[in-house]
Design a protein around this motif. Structure first.
Motif, PDB file in Angstrom:
ATOM      1  N   LEU A 185       0.805  -1.227   0.000  1.00 19.41           N
ATOM      2  CA  LEU A 185       0.000   0.000   0.000  1.00 19.41           C
ATOM      3  C   LEU A 185       0.838   1.278   0.000  1.00 19.41           C
ATOM      4  N   SER A 186       2.153   1.154   0.101  1.00 20.59           N
ATOM      5  CA  SER A 186       2.976   2.363   0.085  1.00 20.59           C
ATOM      6  C   SER A 186       2.866   3.107  -1.231  1.00 20.59           C
ATOM      7  N   VAL A 187       2.584   2.400  -2.320  1.00 25.79           N
ATOM      8  CA  VAL A 187       2.444   3.061  -3.617  1.00 25.79           C
ATOM      9  C   VAL A 187       1.247   3.995  -3.642  1.00 25.79           C
ATOM     10  N   ALA A 188       0.261   3.748  -2.775  1.00 22.69           N
ATOM     11  CA  ALA A 188      -0.933   4.587  -2.714  1.00 22.69           C
ATOM     12  C   ALA A 188      -0.841   5.641  -1.626  1.00 22.69           C
ATOM     13  N   GLY A 189       0.315   5.796  -1.003  1.00 23.85           N
ATOM     14  CA  GLY A 189       0.466   6.805   0.042  1.00 23.85           C
ATOM     15  C   GLY A 189      -0.299   6.485   1.307  1.00 23.85           C
ATOM     16  N   VAL A 190      -0.460   5.199   1.614  1.00 25.21           N
ATOM     17  CA  VAL A 190      -1.242   4.750   2.773  1.00 25.21           C
ATOM     18  C   VAL A 190      -0.307   4.139   3.797  1.00 25.21           C
ATOM     19  N   GLU A 191      -0.514   4.473   5.053  1.00 25.15           N
ATOM     20  CA  GLU A 191       0.233   3.893   6.164  1.00 25.15           C
ATOM     21  C   GLU A 191      -0.656   2.903   6.910  1.00 25.15           C
TER      22      GLU A 191
END
Length: 281
Positions: A185-191
């Motif tokens: 999910l890092s590609v979507a800017g999600v932590e």
């Protein structure tokens, strides 16, 4: 894409400037003044009016100007930003995603039902807006994919001491699920803040058979502990008798005593002792 700050000024100051421009423009429209300058000031004031925006707490506004990313406004309040820009609201709040009950096979091929809850938030508004079509749907699909992948790596239950299992090592499994989700999910800017299993069970078609297997394993483990304890008790009893000189035991009597003690301790029913009072002759 990488998030950056958009140009902005205090909105209350901007409203005062816009009001002053409107007043000055109408004053200049008086025939004795400069009508061209008055019209220009009114047009500028109207353009600035379109740039007033309100940002709520824990909310961001992604600013685009004619197809170009102009930046993000994160600070809450009233702001004056780039005129003629489009502003997309994006929530930065912490949210939960509850996955559906998935039917997968563990590493041993047993069909199981598994579900998880994922706690996440957006940390990069640019990636969430432009690198994926719909970041919420992306989180849902990737969460289920990661859950299936982790479930395929471990057995439901480990009947041996070595190795992790989904049921016996839930904390370790949850940590690995969190790490894998963060990578996806890092590609979507999600932590990913946390990921936990909320449901874990055998599928209905094998549930009864696996329950019998668990019961059998539990009985074997309990019997092993009982036998181990019984052997220790017998050793202590014989050693104490010999040490205190209460009775001298030859090998035959020692074997009989060991047999009687083991039967009395290991048996799942109460032992009925037979008392030897001696012989008549």
């Amino acid at each position: 894409m990488k998030e950056r700050n958009a140009w902005k000024v205090n909105g209350y100051l901007g409203i005062l400037v816009i009001f002053a421009l409107f007043v000055l423009g109408f004053v200049l429209l008086v025939p004795a003044s400069s009508p061209i300058a008055g019209v220009a000031l009114i047009i500028i004031a109207a353009l600035l009016t379109s740039s007033i925006t309100v940002v709520q707490p824990n909310q961001a506004q992604v600013v685009t100007f004619f197809g170009s990313y102009a930046g993000t406004i994160r600070e809450s309040g009233l702001w004056l930003t780039v005129p003629f820009s489009l502003r997309k609201k994006l929530s930065m709040r912490v949210r939960n995603f509850n996955s559906a009950k998935l039917k997968v096979n563990d590493i041993e091929g047993n069909p199981i039902e598994i579900a998880a809850v994922v706690v996440f938030r957006v940390v990069d508004s640019a990636k969430a807006s432009f690198d994926v079509d719909n970041y919420e749907q992306f989180v849902e699909i990737q969460s289920e994919t990661a859950l299936r992948h982790v479930a395929n790596k471990y057995p439901y239950d480990s009947f041996e001491e070595a190795g992790y299992s989904l049921r016996g090592h839930s904390d370790e499994v949850a940590s690995e699920l969190s790490r894998e989700l963060q990578d996806r999910l890092s590609v979507a800017g999600v932590e990913v803040l946390e990921a936990r299993l909320t449901h874990l069970a055998y599928s209905t078609e094998i549930a009864s058979a696996m329950l019998q297997r668990q019961q059998a394993a539990a009985i074997i483990a309990a019997r092993s502990k009982i036998v181990e304890g019984a052997v220790g008790m017998v050793q202590l009893a014989i050693a104490q008798l010999q040490r205190e000189g209460v009775i001298e035991l030859d090998e035959e009597r020692k074997a009989a005593m060991i047999n009687n003690l083991l039967v009395a301790i290991v048996s799942d029913r109460s032992a009925n002792p037979v008392i030897n009072t001696g012989s008549l002759y």
